[in-house]
Design a protein around this motif. Structure first.
Motif, PDB file in Angstrom:
ATOM      1  N   LEU A 106       0.649  -1.212  -0.015  1.00  0.00           N
ATOM      2  CA  LEU A 106       0.036  -0.033   0.063  1.00  0.00           C
ATOM      3  C   LEU A 106       0.832   1.097   0.101  1.00  0.00           C
ATOM      4  O   LEU A 106       0.539   2.109  -0.464  1.00  0.00           O
ATOM      5  N   ASP A 107       1.915   1.217   0.950  1.00  0.00           N
ATOM      6  CA  ASP A 107       2.865   2.378   0.747  1.00  0.00           C
ATOM      7  C   ASP A 107       3.671   2.420  -0.782  1.00  0.00           C
ATOM      8  O   ASP A 107       3.608   3.785  -0.825  1.00  0.00           O
ATOM      9  N   ASP A 108       3.849   1.657  -1.329  1.00  0.00           N
ATOM     10  CA  ASP A 108       4.490   1.744  -2.595  1.00  0.00           C
ATOM     11  C   ASP A 108       3.510   2.465  -3.451  1.00  0.00           C
ATOM     12  O   ASP A 108       3.670   3.402  -4.311  1.00  0.00           O
ATOM     13  N   LEU A 109       2.035   2.169  -3.306  1.00  0.00           N
ATOM     14  CA  LEU A 109       1.172   2.508  -4.356  1.00  0.00           C
ATOM     15  C   LEU A 109       0.924   4.025  -3.909  1.00  0.00           C
ATOM     16  O   LEU A 109       0.467   4.775  -4.909  1.00  0.00           O
ATOM     17  N   VAL A 110       0.912   4.339  -2.685  1.00  0.00           N
ATOM     18  CA  VAL A 110       0.843   5.887  -2.391  1.00  0.00           C
ATOM     19  C   VAL A 110       2.016   6.718  -3.234  1.00  0.00           C
ATOM     20  O   VAL A 110       1.936   7.601  -3.474  1.00  0.00           O
ATOM     21  N   ARG A 111       3.218   6.191  -2.815  1.00  0.00           N
ATOM     22  CA  ARG A 111       4.368   6.799  -3.382  1.00  0.00           C
ATOM     23  C   ARG A 111       4.394   6.887  -4.927  1.00  0.00           C
ATOM     24  O   ARG A 111       4.903   7.875  -5.492  1.00  0.00           O
ATOM     25  N   GLN A 112       3.869   5.935  -5.569  1.00  0.00           N
ATOM     26  CA  GLN A 112       3.475   6.035  -7.116  1.00  0.00           C
ATOM     27  C   GLN A 112       2.524   6.809  -7.436  1.00  0.00           C
ATOM     28  O   GLN A 112       2.317   7.277  -8.698  1.00  0.00           O
ATOM     29  N   GLY A 113       1.699   7.227  -6.533  1.00  0.00           N
ATOM     30  CA  GLY A 113       0.574   8.226  -6.954  1.00  0.00           C
ATOM     31  C   GLY A 113      -0.737   7.664  -7.235  1.00  0.00           C
ATOM     32  O   GLY A 113      -1.605   8.513  -7.926  1.00  0.00           O
TER      33      GLY A 113
END
Length: 342
Positions: free
Chosen positions: A144-151
């Motif tokens: 989930l954190d990666d998805l947030v960082r990817q926008g």
């Protein structure tokens, strides 16, 4: 329409959310249970909701096996940029061993699939649909954190988690330095107050907003179910979520009295009760007919007095459950002093 901050964020959501579980095609996977609005009626419901001030729409990848997301995306069209879209991941999307759950594979793959179906570049609130006890929470949090960082995702939420599961997930996110959950979606109504014991207190303590689903207990609190006879409809063939009908009819009777005094519908009073409860951020409303939606929207204009709230609280009260029935000790109480000095 009033707006509230979603947990400890700067994101404001309308106190009513349009739930889109009924957005499906005739013969779709959810049509036999929730009904099927089809695209035209769904678009009309989105129009009416936006006109009423609703700015958040809730769906899930599993609703209609993706059809709900597709219909919602088309209904919003160019207005997508002006509203918030919440969807979920975790429920079964197929028969394969990796077609469900909150693994990194599932979270990343299903996010991409939801983006395509919704016709959007980002998801405003991405929610884990239910606790996955086969996947370490750390794995889910990193994905989930990666998805947030990817926008691709802007905020993350959880759904149907127990109080201890919410606390564990938030504690690990803080420890790992990953994105924290900002919202908890729960089943809450006058017929389902169990969340008041642990789940809502946990959400308040940790700074999560609470989104309420099935606020009318799948139509039981609509007013059409009485001791004299139960109406045909969803509960006639799919009695879920279950309700205690002995207490339930007492609740409906109390709702009818208040509704009559206010010139409102039974459903509006049941929804208004939730809008007055501590910790509730937004209540999901859904409908199979436009007139049902319009009626539900009217709940936002109803003010309940302390006496009316107390009346509804009393008739729907939960039975005491350990350790809640233990006396609360205060410093200076004789029992507290005896225990201290023993």
């Amino acid at each position: 329409m009033k707006y509230k901050a979603l947990g400890n964020t700067g994101l404001y959501v309308s106190e009513l959310t349009l739930g889109t579980m009924t957005f499906d095609k005739e013969g779709g996977s959810y049509a036999g249970v929730t009904g099927a609005t089809g695209q035209d009626l769904a678009t009309r419901m989105v129009d009416v909701s936006i006109e009423a001030g609703i700015n958040i729409f809730d769906t899930a990848n599993v609703y209609g096996t993706g059809v709900s997301e597709e219909i919602l995306g088309k209904a919003l069209g160019a207005r997508r940029k002006d509203v918030l879209v919440a969807t979920k991941v975790g429920s079964p999307m197929g028969a394969g061993p990796n077609d469900f759950g909150a693994s990194r594979l599932s979270v990343m793959r299903e996010a991409e699939n939801s983006l395509k179906r919704l016709g959007t570049d980002w998801i405003d609130l991405y929610q884990i649909h239910t606790f996955d006890d086969t996947t370490p929470i750390e794995e889910t949090l990193r994905a989930l954190d990666d998805l947030v960082r990817q926008g691709k995702v802007r905020y993350i939420g959880l759904s149907n988690f127990a109080g201890w599961q919410i606390a564990k997930a938030d504690g690990l996110a803080c420890q790992m330095g990953t994105e924290r959950f900002c919202a908890s979606q729960v089943y809450y109504s006058l017929m389902a107050r169990e969340v008041e014991r642990e789940i809502i207190p946990a959400a308040i303590d940790l700074g999560l907003g609470t989104l309420v689903s099935s606020p009318l207990s799948a139509g039981f609190l609509s007013g059409k179910y009485t001791r004299e006879g139960e109406a045909s409809g969803r509960r006639a063939t799919f009695e879920y979520p279950p309700v205690d009908k002995v207490q339930g009819f007492d609740v409906v009777d109390a709702l009818k009295v208040i509704a009559s005094e206010k010139g409102a519908s039974v459903a509006q009073i049941a929804l208004a009760w939730l809008l007055h409860k501590t910790g509730v951020t937004s209540v999901l409303i859904g409908a199979r007919k436009e007139e049902q939606l319009v009626d539900n929207l009217g709940a936002a204009d109803i003010a309940l007095s302390e006496a009316e709230m107390a009346q509804l609280d009393e008739v729907s009260a939960l039975k005491p459950e350990y350790p809640g029935y233990l006396p609360k000790m205060q410093r200076g109480d004789s029992l507290f002093v005896r225990l201290r000095d023993s």
